[in-house]
Design an enzyme around this catalytic site. Structure first.
Site, mmCIF file in Angstrom:
data_model
loop_
_atom_site.group_PDB
_atom_site.id
_atom_site.type_symbol
_atom_site.label_atom_id
_atom_site.label_comp_id
_atom_site.label_asym_id
_atom_site.label_seq_id
_atom_site.Cartn_x
_atom_site.Cartn_y
_atom_site.Cartn_z
ATOM 1 N N HIS A 144 0.813 -1.227 0.000
ATOM 2 C CA HIS A 144 0.000 0.000 0.000
ATOM 3 C C HIS A 144 0.844 1.273 0.000
ATOM 4 O O HIS A 144 0.324 2.335 0.314
ATOM 5 C CB HIS A 144 -0.967 -0.013 1.195
ATOM 6 C CG HIS A 144 -1.982 -1.111 1.114
ATOM 7 N ND1 HIS A 144 -2.696 -1.576 2.192
ATOM 8 C CD2 HIS A 144 -2.406 -1.860 0.042
ATOM 9 C CE1 HIS A 144 -3.517 -2.545 1.817
ATOM 10 N NE2 HIS A 144 -3.345 -2.749 0.516
ATOM 11 N N CYS A 180 4.402 12.969 -7.653
ATOM 12 C CA CYS A 180 3.904 14.102 -8.430
ATOM 13 C C CYS A 180 2.641 13.671 -9.176
ATOM 14 O O CYS A 180 2.647 12.657 -9.878
ATOM 15 C CB CYS A 180 4.984 14.580 -9.396
ATOM 16 S SG CYS A 180 4.382 15.857 -10.497
ATOM 17 N N THR A 228 -3.374 -8.478 10.920
ATOM 18 C CA THR A 228 -4.239 -7.874 9.885
ATOM 19 C C THR A 228 -5.659 -8.387 10.054
ATOM 20 O O THR A 228 -5.855 -9.566 10.371
ATOM 21 C CB THR A 228 -3.728 -8.148 8.456
ATOM 22 O OG1 THR A 228 -4.713 -7.668 7.527
ATOM 23 C CG2 THR A 228 -3.442 -9.614 8.170
ATOM 24 N N ASN A 263 -2.843 -13.008 15.805
ATOM 25 C CA ASN A 263 -3.711 -11.835 15.904
ATOM 26 C C ASN A 263 -4.327 -11.790 17.300
ATOM 27 O O ASN A 263 -4.502 -12.824 17.943
ATOM 28 C CB ASN A 263 -4.839 -11.909 14.847
ATOM 29 C CG ASN A 263 -5.471 -10.558 14.583
ATOM 30 O OD1 ASN A 263 -5.957 -9.872 15.487
ATOM 31 N ND2 ASN A 263 -5.462 -10.153 13.322
HETATM 32 C C1 BJW Z 1 -2.883 -7.218 16.619
HETATM 33 C C2 BJW Z 1 -2.264 -6.441 17.572
HETATM 34 C C3 BJW Z 1 -1.122 -6.976 18.155
HETATM 35 C C4 BJW Z 1 -3.920 -5.312 16.898
HETATM 36 N N1 BJW Z 1 -0.703 -8.185 17.779
HETATM 37 N N2 BJW Z 1 -2.465 -8.411 16.266
HETATM 38 C C5 BJW Z 1 -13.226 -7.436 -3.480
HETATM 39 C C6 BJW Z 1 -14.372 -7.487 -2.704
HETATM 40 C C7 BJW Z 1 -14.825 -6.357 -2.023
HETATM 41 C C8 BJW Z 1 -14.162 -5.152 -2.098
HETATM 42 C C9 BJW Z 1 -13.021 -5.104 -2.858
HETATM 43 C C10 BJW Z 1 -12.570 -6.228 -3.548
HETATM 44 N N3 BJW Z 1 -11.438 -5.897 -4.203
HETATM 45 C C11 BJW Z 1 -11.165 -4.595 -3.930
HETATM 46 C C12 BJW Z 1 -12.113 -4.098 -3.137
HETATM 47 C C13 BJW Z 1 -12.190 -2.716 -2.599
HETATM 48 C C14 BJW Z 1 -11.205 -2.453 -1.486
HETATM 49 C C15 BJW Z 1 -11.444 -3.397 -0.328
HETATM 50 O O1 BJW Z 1 -10.733 -4.375 -0.115
HETATM 51 N N4 BJW Z 1 -12.408 -3.106 0.504
HETATM 52 C C16 BJW Z 1 -12.656 -3.943 1.684
HETATM 53 C C17 BJW Z 1 -12.766 -3.060 2.915
HETATM 54 C C18 BJW Z 1 -13.809 -4.834 1.439
HETATM 55 N N5 BJW Z 1 -9.834 -2.592 -1.967
HETATM 56 C C19 BJW Z 1 -9.250 -1.647 -2.680
HETATM 57 O O2 BJW Z 1 -9.847 -0.621 -2.978
HETATM 58 C C20 BJW Z 1 -7.822 -1.877 -3.108
HETATM 59 N N6 BJW Z 1 -7.737 -1.641 -4.497
HETATM 60 C C21 BJW Z 1 -8.083 -2.545 -5.428
HETATM 61 O O3 BJW Z 1 -8.308 -3.699 -5.152
HETATM 62 O O4 BJW Z 1 -8.143 -2.035 -6.711
HETATM 63 C C22 BJW Z 1 -8.861 -2.764 -7.695
HETATM 64 C C23 BJW Z 1 -10.351 -2.704 -7.346
HETATM 65 C C24 BJW Z 1 -10.921 -1.548 -6.840
HETATM 66 C C25 BJW Z 1 -12.282 -1.514 -6.516
HETATM 67 C C26 BJW Z 1 -13.076 -2.647 -6.675
HETATM 68 C C27 BJW Z 1 -12.498 -3.818 -7.181
HETATM 69 C C28 BJW Z 1 -11.118 -3.839 -7.531
HETATM 70 C C29 BJW Z 1 -6.901 -0.884 -2.430
HETATM 71 C C30 BJW Z 1 -6.824 -1.080 -0.958
HETATM 72 C C31 BJW Z 1 -5.985 0.020 -0.332
HETATM 73 C C32 BJW Z 1 -6.051 -0.015 1.178
HETATM 74 N N7 BJW Z 1 -5.597 1.183 1.696
HETATM 75 C C33 BJW Z 1 -5.605 1.375 3.129
HETATM 76 C C34 BJW Z 1 -5.492 2.854 3.482
HETATM 77 C C35 BJW Z 1 -4.228 3.445 3.138
HETATM 78 C C36 BJW Z 1 -4.292 4.804 3.708
HETATM 79 C C37 BJW Z 1 -3.193 5.038 4.697
HETATM 80 O O5 BJW Z 1 -2.599 4.167 5.324
HETATM 81 O O6 BJW Z 1 -3.008 6.197 4.825
HETATM 82 O O7 BJW Z 1 -4.587 0.581 3.715
HETATM 83 S S1 BJW Z 1 -7.090 0.816 3.943
HETATM 84 C C38 BJW Z 1 -6.287 0.290 5.391
HETATM 85 O O8 BJW Z 1 -6.633 -1.100 5.510
HETATM 86 C C39 BJW Z 1 -4.770 0.394 5.124
HETATM 87 C C40 BJW Z 1 -4.314 -0.969 5.581
HETATM 88 O O9 BJW Z 1 -3.086 -1.296 4.978
HETATM 89 C C41 BJW Z 1 -5.459 -1.871 5.207
HETATM 90 C C42 BJW Z 1 -5.508 -3.160 5.957
HETATM 91 O O10 BJW Z 1 -5.738 -2.938 7.315
HETATM 92 P P1 BJW Z 1 -5.040 -3.902 8.368
HETATM 93 O O11 BJW Z 1 -3.595 -3.778 8.255
HETATM 94 O O12 BJW Z 1 -5.614 -5.231 8.266
HETATM 95 O O13 BJW Z 1 -5.417 -3.151 9.739
HETATM 96 P P2 BJW Z 1 -6.742 -3.289 10.644
HETATM 97 O O14 BJW Z 1 -6.791 -2.093 11.516
HETATM 98 O O15 BJW Z 1 -7.932 -3.569 9.818
HETATM 99 O O16 BJW Z 1 -6.494 -4.591 11.501
HETATM 100 C C43 BJW Z 1 -5.525 -4.650 12.526
HETATM 101 C C44 BJW Z 1 -5.521 -6.068 13.041
HETATM 102 O O17 BJW Z 1 -4.451 -6.206 13.947
HETATM 103 C C45 BJW Z 1 -6.797 -6.460 13.789
HETATM 104 O O18 BJW Z 1 -7.226 -7.731 13.323
HETATM 105 C C46 BJW Z 1 -6.345 -6.548 15.253
HETATM 106 O O19 BJW Z 1 -7.048 -7.556 15.986
HETATM 107 C C47 BJW Z 1 -4.893 -6.899 15.083
HETATM 108 N N8 BJW Z 1 -4.022 -6.467 16.170
HETATM 109 N N9 BJW Z 1 -2.993 -5.244 17.704
HETATM 110 C C48 BJW Z 1 -1.442 -8.866 16.821
HETATM 111 N N10 BJW Z 1 -0.461 -6.295 19.115
#
Ligand code: BJW
Length: 250
Positions: free
Chosen positions: A120, A128, A190, A215
């Protein structure tokens, strides 16, 4: 932790040459970086659609940059934790070892991991909007918001993949390649719901890899993982590492 399960995982790891690690925000939580979802997550306070989409940036680049500037300030003094350090140490333990991260904080590299695939993007880089050139800018706070390209004067944007944007195909190909060729994949901190990152463990499992999830809470992946360790990454990973090193270097 369940000792027979630890023993079994250590046995598998001791015989593994190719290991991949997929991480999310939870790995950095113990360093003090907020996660996205969950009770103290960023999305509880801020709406993704107003801050982390290309439409949001088009509407109000200053607001989006102010949010990133705040996050950069938060992350700048942060140090990697025992989880990041344990993963970095595995580069010398396994023949092939790569980290695939959804995080943009750069903490895996700061911990010493050399092969980090940033799905990401990276919060320390900006791009740019006209030329597509990428620059690393570490200054925090930023001297000017929104920042502009010194070459053409167009707006810079964070070099981050927002919702609705495609991941860099080269980066994604590499992530799939590693997932499909590893023998063991760790999935750490994640929520395993954001695509396409969430599909990587399934690709790894289909290709025969054992999936080890760590997790605080079960995720949609947990029922499909070979092993699920519930708890803090910064505690579970060093524990597995100690047992593994005892076994490989008695
Ligand atoms: C611990 C802990 C400890 C805590 N020890 N554990 C198919 C189906 C449905 C939707 C889509 C699909 N394909 C694409 C989409 C749309 C979308 C998507 O996935 N949406 C879902 C929400 C359903 N995806 C996209 O748009 C992606 N693009 C794409 O696929 O393009 C083609 C396309 C587009 C549209 C439609 C179809 C195709 C791009 C995704 C970009 C994600 N960007 C972000 C934000 C960046 C901004 C920034 O950082 O400034 O990235 S979203 C945010 O979520 C960030 C993260 O990298 C990402 C994942 O989150 P993560 O890392 O899992 O964090 P959390 O907070 O969710 O979880 C933390 C976990 O840690 C928890 O489980 C806790 O329990 C655990 N934890 N402490 C161990 N100490």
């Amino acid at each position: 932790m369940n000792e027979p399960q630890v023993e079994e995982v250590v046995k598998i790891l001791a015989g593994a040459g190719r290991v991949a690690v997929l991480t999310g925000a939870g790995i950095s939580a113990e360093s003090g970086v907020p996660t996205f979802r969950g009770k103290d997550g960023l999305w509880k306070q801020y709406k993704p659609e107003t801050l982390a989409t290309p439409e949001a940036f088009e509407r109000d680049p200053k607001l989006v940059w102010e949010w990133y500037d705040w996050r950069r300030g938060l992350i700048a003094p942060v140090e990697p934790n025992a989880g990041h350090r344990t993963i970095a140490g595995w580069e010398s333990l396994f023949g092939e070892m790569a980290v695939i991260t959804q995080n943009v904080d750069g903490l895996h590299a700061k911990a010493g991991s050399r092969d980090v695939i940033e799905l990401h993007g990276n919060i320390w880089k900006m791009r740019c909007t006209r030329e597509g050139t990428v620059e690393e800018v570490k200054a925090t706070p930023l001297p000017r918001i929104p920042p502009v390209c010194p070459n053409c004067g167009s707006l810079f944007r964070p070099h981050i993949v927002w919702f609705g944007e495609s991941l860099d195909p080269v980066v994604l190909d590499r992530a799939y390649g590693l997932s499909e060729s590893c023998q063991v994949m760790f999935v750490i901190g994640t929520s395993a719901i954001v695509q396409p990152a969430a599909s990587l463990p399934y690709a790894a499992a289909r290709a025969g890899a054992k999936i080890i999830e760590v997790n605080l809470e079960p995720t949609p992946l947990s029922p499909h993982a070979t092993f699920f360790f519930q708890g803090k990454a910064g505690e579970i990973l060093p524990l597995l590492d100690r047992q593994l090193r005892k076994r490989t270097r008695p």
